[in-house]
Design an enzyme around this catalytic site. Structure first.
Site, mmCIF file in Angstrom:
data_model
loop_
_atom_site.group_PDB
_atom_site.id
_atom_site.type_symbol
_atom_site.label_atom_id
_atom_site.label_comp_id
_atom_site.label_asym_id
_atom_site.label_seq_id
_atom_site.Cartn_x
_atom_site.Cartn_y
_atom_site.Cartn_z
ATOM 1 N N TRP A 48 -1.934 -30.078 -91.569
ATOM 2 C CA TRP A 48 -0.627 -30.240 -90.930
ATOM 3 C C TRP A 48 0.484 -30.347 -91.971
ATOM 4 O O TRP A 48 1.571 -29.808 -91.776
ATOM 5 C CB TRP A 48 -0.630 -31.470 -90.021
ATOM 6 C CG TRP A 48 -1.275 -31.221 -88.687
ATOM 7 C CD1 TRP A 48 -2.244 -30.308 -88.395
ATOM 8 C CD2 TRP A 48 -0.995 -31.889 -87.470
ATOM 9 N NE1 TRP A 48 -2.581 -30.379 -87.075
ATOM 10 C CE2 TRP A 48 -1.829 -31.355 -86.477
ATOM 11 C CE3 TRP A 48 -0.126 -32.918 -87.124
ATOM 12 C CZ2 TRP A 48 -1.809 -31.790 -85.156
ATOM 13 C CZ3 TRP A 48 -0.118 -33.364 -85.808
ATOM 14 C CH2 TRP A 48 -0.944 -32.796 -84.836
ATOM 15 N N ASP A 63 -2.500 -41.271 -95.316
ATOM 16 C CA ASP A 63 -3.862 -41.329 -94.782
ATOM 17 C C ASP A 63 -4.634 -42.408 -95.503
ATOM 18 O O ASP A 63 -4.409 -42.658 -96.689
ATOM 19 C CB ASP A 63 -4.580 -39.989 -94.927
ATOM 20 C CG ASP A 63 -5.731 -39.843 -93.926
ATOM 21 O OD1 ASP A 63 -6.621 -40.722 -93.891
ATOM 22 O OD2 ASP A 63 -5.743 -38.857 -93.183
ATOM 23 N N ASP A 79 -3.365 -47.598 -95.316
ATOM 24 C CA ASP A 79 -3.755 -47.909 -93.947
ATOM 25 C C ASP A 79 -2.468 -48.308 -93.225
ATOM 26 O O ASP A 79 -1.903 -49.362 -93.517
ATOM 27 C CB ASP A 79 -4.768 -49.056 -93.973
ATOM 28 C CG ASP A 79 -5.205 -49.536 -92.606
ATOM 29 O OD1 ASP A 79 -4.461 -49.327 -91.619
ATOM 30 O OD2 ASP A 79 -6.281 -50.144 -92.516
ATOM 31 N N ASP A 102 -2.082 -36.922 -86.322
ATOM 32 C CA ASP A 102 -3.351 -36.288 -85.961
ATOM 33 C C ASP A 102 -4.487 -37.274 -86.242
ATOM 34 O O ASP A 102 -5.626 -36.882 -86.447
ATOM 35 C CB ASP A 102 -3.528 -34.990 -86.755
ATOM 36 C CG ASP A 102 -4.562 -34.058 -86.138
ATOM 37 O OD1 ASP A 102 -4.719 -34.080 -84.901
ATOM 38 O OD2 ASP A 102 -5.207 -33.306 -86.890
ATOM 39 N N LYS A 142 -1.927 -37.140 -81.327
ATOM 40 C CA LYS A 142 -3.202 -36.733 -80.725
ATOM 41 C C LYS A 142 -3.728 -37.851 -79.833
ATOM 42 O O LYS A 142 -3.675 -39.024 -80.206
ATOM 43 C CB LYS A 142 -4.244 -36.444 -81.807
ATOM 44 C CG LYS A 142 -5.587 -36.017 -81.193
ATOM 45 C CD LYS A 142 -6.799 -35.942 -82.098
ATOM 46 C CE LYS A 142 -6.626 -35.617 -83.501
ATOM 47 N NZ LYS A 142 -7.757 -34.870 -84.074
#
EC number: 2.1.1.166
Length: 192
Positions: A48, A63, A79, A102, A142
């Site tokens: 992405w 991430d 996190d 996502d 998502k």
């Protein structure tokens, strides 16, 4: 694996088949404009972030997992739930035009539990958006279809002018995965 999108990823230079999901969403909803500031939550392996940066956006990828560098993309391994205060200090009063999520939990194979776990990530992504999304901005998240996705959608409808469910053609047909595309952020009070 006989999956046309997996086969296309190496040909097109994408890191993951999920890049095609974002391409489809951008084609339908016109998510990106050159020069936008974008946050990509759950970015690794970077599909992405690649798509957004190719559209001329300034991308910050976040991430918990590591991610190999992408030209023009700033990566922060963190996190977003447990290190939220650190991120709030880093971004201070910055606002972003688009926040993408996502994020998905490691699947345990039990659909009801996977649904609960992804909805917790959706709530974390939404809280992030409440803090850092600019007025009029876009939020893509998502979800796995299940018991509480409609409640989450209704929550989004209070904060955005338009909220649409979207199932990309590049998403596996047997998957309960869908996306909520929320356009025109009106605003909301952050929960933290």
């Amino acid at each position: 694996m006989n999956d046309q999108y997996v086969q296309k990823t190496s040909k097109d230079g994408y890191r993951s088949r999920s890049a095609y999901k974002l391409v489809e969403m951008d084609n339908k909803f016109k998510l990106f404009q050159e020069g936008q500031k974008i946050i990509d939550l759950g970015a690794s392996p970077g599909g992405w972030s690649q798509v957004a940066s190719q559209k001329g956006a300034n991308v910050v990828a976040l991430d918990i997992k590591p991610m190999n560098a992408i030209n023009g993309v700033e990566f922060i391994q963190c996190d977003i739930i447990n290190e939220f205060e650190i991120l709030r200090e880093k971004f201070k009063d910055q606002k972003f035009d688009v926040i993408l999520s996502d994020m998905a939990p490691e699947s345990c194979g039990l659909k009801s539990l996977d649904h609960i776990r992804i909805m917790l990530l959706c709530e974390a992504a939404l809280n992030f958006a409440k803090h850092f999304l600019s007025h009029g901005g876009t939020f893509v998240v998502k979800i796995f279809q299940g018991e509480s996705d409609k409640d989450f959608c209704n929550e989004l409808k209070k904060m955005f002018k338009t909220v649409k469910y979207f199932k990309p053609k590049s998403s596996r047909s047997e998957s309960t995965e869908m996306y909520l595309v929320s356009l025109g952020f009106i605003g909301s009070k952050p929960s933290i």
